[in-house]
Design an enzyme around this catalytic site. Structure first.
Site, PDB file in Angstrom:
ATOM      1  N   PHE A   1     -70.396  15.207 -74.806  1.00 56.07           N
ATOM      2  CA  PHE A   1     -71.847  15.372 -74.640  1.00 56.07           C
ATOM      3  C   PHE A   1     -72.127  16.827 -74.303  1.00 56.07           C
ATOM      4  CE2 PHE A   1     -75.977  14.930 -72.352  1.00 56.07           C
ATOM      5  CZ  PHE A   1     -76.701  14.427 -73.421  1.00 56.07           C
TER       6      PHE A   1
ATOM      7  N   GLN B   1     -76.570   7.802 -77.841  1.00 53.45           N
ATOM      8  CA  GLN B   1     -77.586   7.525 -78.847  1.00 53.45           C
ATOM      9  C   GLN B   1     -76.949   7.453 -80.237  1.00 53.45           C
ATOM     10  OE1 GLN B   1     -77.906   9.602 -76.228  1.00 53.45           O
ATOM     11  NE2 GLN B   1     -80.044   9.940 -75.659  1.00 53.45           N
TER      12      GLN B   1
ATOM     13  N   THR C   1     -94.825 -28.325 -68.206  1.00 54.07           N
ATOM     14  CA  THR C   1     -93.520 -27.646 -68.278  1.00 54.07           C
ATOM     15  C   THR C   1     -92.425 -28.622 -67.881  1.00 54.07           C
ATOM     16  OG1 THR C   1     -93.539 -26.761 -66.008  1.00 54.07           O
ATOM     17  CG2 THR C   1     -94.618 -25.436 -67.710  1.00 54.07           C
TER      18      THR C   1
ATOM     19  N   HIS D   1     -71.989   5.714 -66.017  1.00 56.54           N
ATOM     20  CA  HIS D   1     -71.375   7.031 -65.804  1.00 56.54           C
ATOM     21  C   HIS D   1     -70.068   6.948 -65.019  1.00 56.54           C
ATOM     22  CE1 HIS D   1     -75.110   8.722 -67.249  1.00 56.54           C
ATOM     23  NE2 HIS D   1     -75.793   8.156 -66.274  1.00 56.54           N
TER      24      HIS D   1
ATOM     25  N   LYS E   1     -91.106 -23.852 -69.408  1.00 57.27           N
ATOM     26  CA  LYS E   1     -90.111 -23.988 -68.334  1.00 57.27           C
ATOM     27  C   LYS E   1     -89.002 -22.985 -68.605  1.00 57.27           C
ATOM     28  CE  LYS E   1     -90.056 -27.186 -65.432  1.00 57.27           C
ATOM     29  NZ  LYS E   1     -91.091 -27.191 -64.358  1.00 57.27           N
TER      30      LYS E   1
ATOM     31  N   ARG F   1     -64.983  12.787 -72.280  1.00 56.90           N
ATOM     32  CA  ARG F   1     -65.451  12.012 -71.124  1.00 56.90           C
ATOM     33  C   ARG F   1     -65.189  10.535 -71.375  1.00 56.90           C
ATOM     34  NH1 ARG F   1     -72.141  11.463 -71.742  1.00 56.90           N
ATOM     35  NH2 ARG F   1     -72.046  10.566 -73.838  1.00 56.90           N
TER      36      ARG F   1
HETATM   37  O1  URC Z   1     -74.796  10.175 -74.286  1.00 52.79           O
HETATM   38  C1  URC Z   1     -75.587  10.668 -73.464  1.00 52.79           C
HETATM   39  N1  URC Z   1     -76.916  10.738 -73.778  1.00 52.79           N
HETATM   40  C2  URC Z   1     -77.841  11.266 -72.914  1.00 52.79           C
HETATM   41  O2  URC Z   1     -79.059  11.315 -73.238  1.00 52.79           O
HETATM   42  C3  URC Z   1     -77.370  11.752 -71.676  1.00 52.79           C
HETATM   43  N2  URC Z   1     -77.990  12.320 -70.617  1.00 52.79           N
HETATM   44  C4  URC Z   1     -77.033  12.561 -69.674  1.00 52.79           C
HETATM   45  O3  URC Z   1     -77.236  13.057 -68.540  1.00 52.79           O
HETATM   46  N3  URC Z   1     -75.808  12.175 -70.136  1.00 52.79           N
HETATM   47  C5  URC Z   1     -76.002  11.664 -71.371  1.00 52.79           C
HETATM   48  N4  URC Z   1     -75.132  11.124 -72.278  1.00 52.79           N
END
Ligand code: URC
Length: 301
Positions: free
Chosen positions: A154, A223, A57, A251, A12, A171
């Site tokens: 970035f 990342q 369930t 974004h 459930k 950014r």
């Molecule tokens: O931190 C980021 N990783 C990405 O892989 C990526 N790709 C993107 O367009 N902007 C960003 N920013």
């Protein structure tokens, strides 16, 4: 060629459970979403419709509510372990269970004994897996929305004929963190209990580390931030074997104000809700014990 039944589970999903505990006039509430799934010798119902081994369930749902009455719910990990072990130990055909619990946060309204406000959409989570005598606990947090208005860059990414993204050394970095961490079993792989862990203290400490690292780490990519967050948890919390993170890149695009004769020095942004980059990864100890079924079928990973 023969057609055979593959892996399966049933239960459930998303039982909504709210409890009120009264200490005189002072009430405390808990708000949980509990999903149970059972695994085992379930070929008959799939192949012939014989339900002799199928704990309904509906019964699983009732068990969640009855257990909430019979003993304090306590930490979500303990409640999930109790439920999972109950199903496996009382139903001969059932050899494994997965119990998912999300806890929804309520804060007391200041000065009032019985009124609460849901100030955030954040959830504390657990995913407990029982397989025979073994238990795995994967706890976490969902929908933790964080933003830093600088300290994020970035650049250095490849440019091909379809690349339009500008490089940036400043950014906004914003994401909604879903993190899950797998606890080590205290006695190693053969240990059938995870009961030595202070779940509440561990949760609070890990959440604090995730936020502090997001804030402090100067980011060259989401990342890199993801890895740093997982690494910080593993460095400080010996009870954790592995951390998995799912982080949408929310974004924020600087708006082009030049048509109006205005400059925009990273002050005015358009917050896009989709599409979003989706950055996901696992960070683990290289000597972590085997994950077994801990992650099997878990949403998002
Ligand atoms: O931190 C980021 N990783 C990405 O892989 C990526 N790709 C993107 O367009 N902007 C960003 N920013």
């Amino acid at each position: 060629m023969a057609i055979v039944l593959g892996p399966n589970q049933y239960g459930k999903a998303e039982n909504r459970l709210v409890t009120v505990t009264r200490d005189g006039a002072v009430h405390t509430i808990r708000d949980l979403t509990v999903s149970t799934s059972l695994r085992g010798d379930l070929a008959d119902t799939h192949l012939t419709g014989d339900n002799a081994k199928v704990l309904a369930t509906d019964t699983q749902k009732n068990t969640v509510y009855a257990f909430a009455k019979q003993a304090p719910v306590g930490e979500i990990e303990d409640f999930a372990l109790r439920l999972g072990r109950h199903f496996v130990s009382t139903q001969e055909a059932i050899t494994g269970a997965r119990v998912l619990i999300d806890e929804h946060a309520w804060e007391r309204i200041e000065g009032n004994d019985h009124s609460f406000v849901q100030g955030t959409n954040e959830k504390r989570t657990t995913a407990v897996t029982i397989d025979g005598e073994r238990a795995w606990v994967v706890s976490g947090v969902r929908d933790v929305v964080v933003l830093k208005s600088t300290g994020s860059e970035f650049h250095g990414f490849p440019r091909d004929e379809y690349t339009t993204l500008q490089e940036t050394d400043d950014r906004i970095l914003a994401t909604s963190v879903t993190a899950r961490w797998r606890y080590q079993t205290p006695g190693g792989a053969g240990d059938r209990t995870t009961d030595g862990i202070d779940w509440a203290e561990s949760f609070t400490g890990i959440r604090r580390l995730l936020l502090a690292t997001f804030a402090a780490k100067h980011s060259l990519s989401l990342q890199q931030t993801l890895y740093a967050m997982g690494e910080a948890v593993l460095e400080a919390r010996p009870e954790v074997a592995e951390v998995r993170l799912s982080m949408p890149n929310k974004h924020h695009f600087a708006v082009d104000l030049s048509p109006f004769g205005l400059t925009n020095d990273n002050e005015v942004f358009y917050a896009a809700d989709r599409p979003y980059g989706l950055i996901e990864g696992a960070v683990l100890r290289d000597d972590a014990e085997d994950a077994g079924s801990a992650w099997y079928t878990l949403p998002s990973f």
